[in-house]
Structures are given as C-alpha cells and as structure tokens.
Scaffold this motif. Structure first.
Motif, PDB file in Angstrom:
ATOM      1  N   GLU A 155       0.825  -1.189   0.000  1.00 20.44           N
ATOM      2  CA  GLU A 155       0.000   0.000   0.000  1.00 20.44           C
ATOM      3  C   GLU A 155       0.871   1.256   0.000  1.00 20.44           C
ATOM      4  OE1 GLU A 155      -3.309   1.032   0.013  1.00 20.44           O
ATOM      5  OE2 GLU A 155      -3.550  -0.946  -0.843  1.00 20.44           O
ATOM      6  N   PRO A 156       0.423   2.333  -0.665  1.00 21.42           N
ATOM      7  CA  PRO A 156       1.207   3.575  -0.645  1.00 21.42           C
ATOM      8  C   PRO A 156       1.268   4.208   0.740  1.00 21.42           C
ATOM      9  CG  PRO A 156      -0.913   3.930  -1.706  1.00 21.42           C
ATOM     10  CD  PRO A 156      -0.771   2.446  -1.518  1.00 21.42           C
ATOM     11  N   GLY A 157       0.317   3.862   1.618  1.00 22.64           N
ATOM     12  CA  GLY A 157       0.337   4.439   2.955  1.00 22.64           C
ATOM     13  C   GLY A 157       1.489   3.969   3.804  1.00 22.64           C
ATOM     14  N   GLY A 158       2.002   2.780   3.520  1.00 23.09           N
ATOM     15  CA  GLY A 158       3.126   2.284   4.294  1.00 23.09           C
ATOM     16  C   GLY A 158       3.086   0.776   4.455  1.00 23.09           C
ATOM     17  N   THR A 159       4.080   0.280   5.178  1.00 20.69           N
ATOM     18  CA  THR A 159       4.254  -1.150   5.395  1.00 20.69           C
ATOM     19  C   THR A 159       4.717  -1.374   6.825  1.00 20.69           C
ATOM     20  OG1 THR A 159       4.911  -1.449   3.085  1.00 20.69           O
ATOM     21  CG2 THR A 159       5.449  -3.227   4.596  1.00 20.69           C
ATOM     22  N   VAL A 160       4.246  -2.444   7.440  1.00 15.46           N
ATOM     23  CA  VAL A 160       4.707  -2.847   8.766  1.00 15.46           C
ATOM     24  C   VAL A 160       5.654  -4.031   8.607  1.00 15.46           C
ATOM     25  CG1 VAL A 160       3.997  -3.917  10.948  1.00 15.46           C
ATOM     26  CG2 VAL A 160       2.700  -1.992  10.020  1.00 15.46           C
ATOM     27  N   ASN A 161       6.828  -3.915   9.220  1.00 16.19           N
ATOM     28  CA  ASN A 161       7.817  -4.998   9.203  1.00 16.19           C
ATOM     29  C   ASN A 161       8.023  -5.492  10.629  1.00 16.19           C
ATOM     30  OD1 ASN A 161       9.874  -6.752   8.225  1.00 16.19           O
ATOM     31  ND2 ASN A 161      11.431  -5.286   8.844  1.00 16.19           N
ATOM     32  N   LEU A 162       7.744  -6.764  10.864  1.00 18.07           N
ATOM     33  CA  LEU A 162       7.960  -7.377  12.172  1.00 18.07           C
ATOM     34  C   LEU A 162       9.350  -8.003  12.184  1.00 18.07           C
ATOM     35  CD1 LEU A 162       4.525  -9.200  12.631  1.00 18.07           C
ATOM     36  CD2 LEU A 162       5.111  -6.805  13.094  1.00 18.07           C
ATOM     37  N   VAL A 163      10.225  -7.462  13.002  1.00 12.39           N
ATOM     38  CA  VAL A 163      11.563  -8.029  13.148  1.00 12.39           C
ATOM     39  C   VAL A 163      11.501  -9.033  14.292  1.00 12.39           C
ATOM     40  CG1 VAL A 163      13.995  -7.550  13.578  1.00 12.39           C
ATOM     41  CG2 VAL A 163      12.592  -5.895  12.321  1.00 12.39           C
ATOM     42  N   THR A 164      11.681 -10.300  13.981  1.00  8.04           N
ATOM     43  CA  THR A 164      11.521 -11.344  14.979  1.00  8.04           C
ATOM     44  C   THR A 164      12.787 -11.519  15.806  1.00  8.04           C
ATOM     45  OG1 THR A 164      12.182 -13.033  13.372  1.00  8.04           O
ATOM     46  CG2 THR A 164       9.826 -12.554  13.574  1.00  8.04           C
ATOM     47  N   LYS A 165      12.634 -12.142  16.954  1.00  8.96           N
ATOM     48  CA  LYS A 165      13.766 -12.412  17.830  1.00  8.96           C
ATOM     49  C   LYS A 165      14.618 -13.530  17.223  1.00  8.96           C
ATOM     50  CE  LYS A 165      11.389 -10.880  22.022  1.00  8.96           C
ATOM     51  NZ  LYS A 165      10.874 -11.244  23.359  1.00  8.96           N
ATOM     52  N   GLN A 166      15.883 -13.219  17.000  1.00 12.42           N
ATOM     53  CA  GLN A 166      16.800 -14.144  16.351  1.00 12.42           C
ATOM     54  C   GLN A 166      17.720 -14.795  17.373  1.00 12.42           C
ATOM     55  OE1 GLN A 166      16.650 -14.366  12.698  1.00 12.42           O
ATOM     56  NE2 GLN A 166      14.769 -13.346  13.319  1.00 12.42           N
ATOM     57  N   ALA A 167      18.213 -15.954  17.019  1.00 15.72           N
ATOM     58  CA  ALA A 167      19.226 -16.602  17.845  1.00 15.72           C
ATOM     59  C   ALA A 167      20.444 -15.690  17.956  1.00 15.72           C
ATOM     60  CB  ALA A 167      19.613 -17.941  17.235  1.00 15.72           C
ATOM     61  N   GLN A 168      20.904 -15.443  19.189  1.00 11.90           N
ATOM     62  CA  GLN A 168      22.053 -14.580  19.450  1.00 11.90           C
ATOM     63  C   GLN A 168      23.294 -15.449  19.636  1.00 11.90           C
ATOM     64  OE1 GLN A 168      21.687 -11.056  19.444  1.00 11.90           O
ATOM     65  NE2 GLN A 168      19.723 -11.753  18.597  1.00 11.90           N
ATOM     66  N   LEU A 169      24.210 -15.378  18.686  1.00  9.42           N
ATOM     67  CA  LEU A 169      25.382 -16.248  18.702  1.00  9.42           C
ATOM     68  C   LEU A 169      26.235 -16.009  19.947  1.00  9.42           C
ATOM     69  CD1 LEU A 169      26.510 -16.072  14.961  1.00  9.42           C
ATOM     70  CD2 LEU A 169      25.267 -17.910  16.091  1.00  9.42           C
TER      71      LEU A 169
END
Length: 717
Positions: A155-169
């Motif tokens: 959509e031209p109004g915008g986008t939501v990006n969910l950054v998930t919790k990643q394994a922390q080395l």
C-alpha cells in the motif's frame, strides 16, 4: 486448561534445551568475547532486507519503531493492540476477529484478505493464520509512505515490518512468564537462547493462552512455537533459520448491531451468532532461511527463502445485511442471519537476494542496493452460505434463521447447511528487480534515486462457474528523495514515489481487476533533541491511487471497483527521555482520506461522492504515554500511564453511519521482587469507556473491550 498444562505447552520445549546450556552462560544482552584480528569481520547481528546501510535520519521516509520492551511494559500481546501505539495506523474489519487488518495513512488494501505485513523482510501477513501474537517479536517497524520501489507489492500508505527475535550467537539467556487477567485469561510464555557451540545457537520461543471473553459464550485458545537457529559459517557469514507454528481456536464473532445510531441497542457483551457453530480454527506454519555474507566492511550479500502455509476452517451465523431480507429494520428486534462455512487455504513461497555496498566517484559517495525477488501466492477459498428469504415472502422464523437481539435463545433452530457460493483458486506470480543509489553530495546533502521493475501474472480458477481468468502485466515503480541536515538537531527530507498493488481475485463475473496504481509525496523534518535523548519526525504527505476495490457484500469473496481515492495529512512522532528520567512516547496523526470518484456503491445501493470519507479512518488520532523508572525498597521498579484518542470514523461506506470517537486510558508497572524475578501488571481502558474498534455496517460493529487487567510474574536468567 490447568495452569500446569499451560506452562507445559509453552515452555516444555524450552526447558528441554536448558540441559544443553554450557556452564559459562552469559546474561541477556551481553556480547560474547571472540578473538578478532584487525581485518576480521564478525557477523554478530542480522542485516535487514531492503534497507541498506543507513541511519534513520538518512532515510527520506518516516519510520517509527515500537520495541518489544514497550509492548512488554504495556502488557500488549496482540499485533492489532501493538499497532494502536502508532497514530498513523487505523483498525479495519478483522473478519470476525480472525485476521489482522489495518490501514496506514488512510489506505487499507484488499478487504477480502488480511493486511499484508512483512516478517523480517518477507511477506507474512497474507493468508489466514489468525490474529498475530507479539511473542517472538523484537520490534515493529512502521515504514510510512510508499515502499513499492523496493518492496514492489504494498500500500502507498506504508508497510509494517515485524523483526523477529533471532538466535544470538555465543550467548545463553532466557525468560519465562506466567500471567492471569480479566475474563480468566491465563497465559504462559518462554524465551530461551542457548549457545550450543561458539558458532551454533538455538533460540526457542513458545506461548500458550486460554481465556474467556467479555463477549457472551466466546472463549479463545491459542498457542505458538517460534524457534530460531543461528549458525556462523566462518567469521563473516551467518545462516539463520526461523520456524513459525501457531494455532488459534475462537468462535467467529461479527459483534453487535446498532439501530438508528443508538450504540446502546444491545449490551457490548451480546453475542448474536450461534455457539453451536463451534470454533473457527486458524493454523499457520512458516519457514524462513537467510544467508548473510559480508565481503568487507563496505559490501555484503543477503539471500533468503520463505514458505508459509495457512488454513482457516469453521462455521458461523452472521447477520444478513440486505435490507430486503432483514426484518430487524421493521420490528427492531428480529435479526435474520446467514449460516456460513469457510475453508480458506493459502501458500506463499518467496525467494530474494540483494547486494549492498558503497563506493566513490570523485567527491561523491554512493551507497547502492541491488536485488531481485520472486513471489508466488496461492489463495484457495471454499465459501458456502445459506441466506434467509426476503421479508416480503413472510418466511417462518426458522427459515429466516432469526434471533431476538434483546432475548437471544441459542440453539432454537436446527443449524442450516450452507450451500456452495465461492470455490476458487487465485494464484499470483511476481518477479522483480530493484536498484537504489543514495548519493552523498556534501556532508549535509544526500539524494536518493531508485526504481523497481515487476513482472506479474494473476490467474483465477473458478470451480463453480468453470470460468478461468488470467492477466499479465509489468510495471516500473520509480522513487526519488532528498535529505538535508539543516543543523545537528534538525534534518529535512522530501520524497516522491510511484507504486502499485496487484489486485488479486475477480469480480463476480470472473474479470480480473487492473492493479492499484499510486503516486505519493511527503516532506518533513527529523529531530534529534536533548543531545540525542529525544528523537522524532514531523511529516506532511499526500497519497493518490486509482483502481481501488471494495468487498462485494452480495457476493462474498469477490470485489467491486470504486475508482479513485486520496489521503493527505500531518504526523508527529516523538520518542525518548526528558530530563528527570521521564520516558515518553508521542504519536499524533491527522488523516483526511476520501473517495475521489462518484460511483454507485453496489454493497448498499448508495452513491459514493468525491469527498466522502473512507471507512474506519479517523481524522485525528493520538497516543501518548510516559513512564518513570525508580528504586522501591532497593529494588528496580517502573510505573507508567498512557492515553489513546481515536476520532469519529465512517462505519459503513456510502452512509451517514459513524462510529463515535473514544479516549482510553491505561496504566502499567513492574517491580523486581528478588533478583531475576519481576512482578508486572497493567490495566487497559482504565475508566471502562464504551468504544468500538471497527465496523463494516450498522449490523457488524465490533465493540472494544471494557476495563481489562492483568498481573504476572517474569523470571529471567
């Protein structure tokens, strides 16, 4: 379900992994010590797709970030509730509480599908996996404004990006929480990151929840398992695998009826479906695999693949919307209903790759992003229904499938068997390439240019009519932007972009629609105040799009064209710490979203005129909160409060039916009981206000929850 079973469902897989934890465990947020040489590149984080190497002040776009800590402090556990923290986002029709639907800057997208959002850069909102839980989310990025030049679809109004919790080395840490709340809500969740070797880490996240509801007879059960595996392949390469496995069981609920503008027609607790329909069950299973390789400190490559399957099944009894079949408009109490069944099955497969880096040409510094992606989305819908006869035929109460809204008697009639109405497979194939170059002209002036080329195919197979349809098209979406550092605290920016969103599906005759095409412009200032303790963005914008669709109420699952729309407005977002340690979040938006065409609305036979507002979009929205951290009996503590105001909104397209404005207050806090154990609690809708989340018509109005409290314990190590 007992407490023991809830804890077991969410945390048993996590506890099993603790056996493998090495003795030299580190605390959360610690940085593993790794020997490095002067020329060694250590991949310790995960690069975001479609972003490149830029700070937020260098991007000619308004971006707001909602951190997991903010969600935890507020006691928020659903994505729709989390997005309320940003004023540019407005709630939309959630299909009886079974998917996430929202508009950004006034534009919502396809009413027949959930709102598309990204999960770590991949499309993750399409499909029918139920309302998203916030467990496993590290932060929510609200990318306002057009992103089609890089993302392609959206959509031209915008986008939501969910950054998930990643394994922390190289780290081992974890947390477990158990909470109890209003309406006997019982929830447990766990998050354990275990370093198996210096190069291999597994992170296990799970949750389980069972609750009653303020809605009569409505109960909900949900669980999810969201593990992540990180593997370092040498000093400068990282491989990450994420799994999403979730299930939601909840009755389909269209909400309440509002007659003659009276929102007290029935109590907000009144359920007008049939408990005998049972639950709708939404299932989701997703897999992501990403490879990040840094060639140097200036050049890197990111490759990824994703597959996500969802399935939604169930029966419901929904109020009939056609006036000619609805006796409640005559006698004021007898509500006729349709009996419906749904089998919605989707699969999305995506591949992507990108290279980012920088170089100089003379005195100019270039930061470039080049990439390509391929996406296939299969959307199968088997929708069935049986409708009540017209009021003029004087049908029996059983034939009309009536319920008395003032004195409902459930199970009064045998449940009608739905008949086939829509049996269709929609397939969307798209392949795109994109390029972006941000050029540093001087130390204070940067320009951005870019474009994306997309080639897409839409196919529809209608198994009821035997009509198959196909459309192919290609399109270039350009973008341009400028960033100027006026002073160290103030950076000005402006951007222009064109975009599109392929309209999946057909009208009832089998015709595939042209894609939505948009033009967007925005300008604003990015603020860095109090020596960086307070940051914010002020923005003005205008978005225009054509080939806008609406849901065809007479033919569920199909759409109709309603022409052009425009949205323009002003936004202000501030986030940070004031003197005295007061942490503040402010988000305000004024949005004027309206139709720009004169058409006959086929849903209700009303004329939509230029200037008519778009459904469920308030003019004014405000979210404000403040919190303070302090010591209580030598223990860390926090207390905070917030307020949300949502203005009046159109409740049914082409009518004068509006949802009233509402203002909700909330309080929250926590205190450390002993080292590593925290008591937390929250109260939402503190003053028990009546409010309405969204609406599709005056017979489908979703009431908001009354005062709701929760308290819990969280243990960390």
């Amino acid at each position: 379900m007992t407490t023991r079973l809830l804890v077991s469902a969410a945390s048993a897989p996590l506890l099993a992994m603790l056996v493998c934890a090495p003795a030299s465990a580190q605390t959360a947020g610690g940085t593993p010590e790794q020997p490095t040489g002067a020329d060694t590149i250590v991949v310790s984080g995960v690069r975001q797709a479609y972003r490149g190497n830029f700070s937020l002040t260098e991007i000619p776009q308004s971006i707001d970030v909602i951190e997991a800590e903010t969600l935890e402090e507020n006691g928020i556990i659903r994505l729709n509730d989390a997005l309320d923290l940003n004023a540019s986002i407005a709630r939309q029709n959630t299909l009886g509480g079974l998917w996430d639907s929202f508009a950004i800057r006034g534009f919502a997208g396809d009413e027949n599908l959930p709102t598309g959002y990204l999960v770590t850069g991949f499309n993750g909102g399409r499909g029918f996996g139920g309302e998203r839980d916030v467990a496993g989310i590290e932060r929510i990025e609200v990318l306002k404004g057009p992103a089609a030049a890089l993302l392609g679809r959206g959509e031209p109004g915008g986008t939501v990006n969910l950054v998930t919790k990643q394994a922390q080395l190289g780290q081992t840490f974890g947390s477990f929480a158990l909470q109890y709340g209003s309406f006997e809500r019982l929830r447990s969740e766990g998050d354990v990151n275990v370093s198996i070797t210096p190069a291999l880490t597994i992170r296990l996240i799970g949750y389980a929840e069972r609750a009653d509801s303020f809605r009569d007879t409505v109960e909900e059960y949900r669980w999810g398992f969201l593990p992540s595996i990180g593997l370092a392949l040498g000093a400068n390469t990282r491989l990450t695998y994420d799994l999403e496995k979730t299930r939601v069981e909840v009755p389909f609920d269209r909400g309440i009826v509002v007659l003659d503008g009276n929102f007290d027609t029935v109590p907000r607790s009144r359920y007008l479906g049939e408990p005998g329909d049972g639950d709708h069950i939404a299932r989701a299973e997703g897999h992501q695999l990403r490879l990040q390789h840094d060639f140097s400190d200036r050049w890197s490559v990111l490759l990824g693949a994703s597959v996500r399957d969802t399935l939604l099944t169930g029966f419901s009894s929904d109020p009939e919307l056609a006036d000619a079949r609805q006796p409640i408009f005559t006698d004021g109490r007898s509500l006729s209903r349709q009996r419906r069944s749904r089998l919605y099955d989707s699969e999305q497969l995506a591949f992507r790759g990108e290279v980012s880096g920088e170089f100089e040409t003379g005195s100019l510094r270039h930061r470039i992003l080049i990439g390509a992606d391929h996406d296939q989305f299969d959307n199968y819908q088997d929708f069935r229904r049986v409708r009540p006869p017209s009021v003029g035929s004087n049908p029996s109460e059983e034939a009309a499938y009536l319920i008395d809204i003032f004195d409902p008697v459930y199970g009064r009639f045998p449940l009608p068997a739905p008949l086939p109405n829509n049996d269709r497979l929609d397939t969307q194939l798209s392949t795109g390439i994109f390029i972006q170059d941000q050029i540093e002209i001087t130390a204070r002036l940067q320009i951005r240019i870019g474009a994306r080329y997309d080639d897409f195919t839409l196919r529809t197979e209608n198994y009821l009519t035997g009509v198959d349809s196909e459309r192919k098209d290609s399109r270039i979406s350009p973008q341009a932007g400028i960033v100027f550092e006026l002073s160290r605290p103030v950076t000005l920016y402006a951007s222009y972009s064109e975009g599109f969103r392929a309209n999946i599906g057909t009208d009832v005759t089998g015709v595939i629609f042209d894609p939505e095409v948009s033009r967007s412009i925005e300008a604003g200032a990015k603020l860095t105040l109090l020596d960086g303790a307070l940051t914010g963005t002020f923005t003005v914008f205008q978005l225009d799009k054509v080939n806008v669709l609406a849901s065809d109420i007479n033919n569920p699952g199909f759409s109709v064209a309603i022409g052009k729309a425009r949205s323009r407005g002003v936004e202000l977002d501030l986030n940070g710490r004031f003197p005295g340690g007061i942490e503040t979040l402010l988000s305000y938006a004024y949005v004027d979203a309206q139709s720009r065409s004169s058409v006959l609305d086929p849903n209700f036979s009303f004329v939509i005129s230029p200037g008519d507002p778009l459904i469920n979009i308030p003019d004014h929205t405000l979210n404000l909160q403040a919190l303070k951290r302090f010591d209580l009996a030598s223990r860390e503590a926090m207390a905070g409060a917030g307020v949300q105001h949502v203005g009046e909104r159109l409740g049914a397209t082409g009518t004068e039916f509006f949802l009233p404005a509402h203002t909700l207050f909330r309080v929250f806090g926590e205190v450390e009981m002993i080292e590593g154990v925290t008591l937390f609690g929250s109260v939402a809708n503190l003053f028990d206000a009546d409010w309405y989340a969204n609406s599709y018509s005056q017979l489908w109005v979703q009431p908001g929850a009354p005062r709701t409290a929760a308290v819990g314990l969280r243990a960390t190590f």
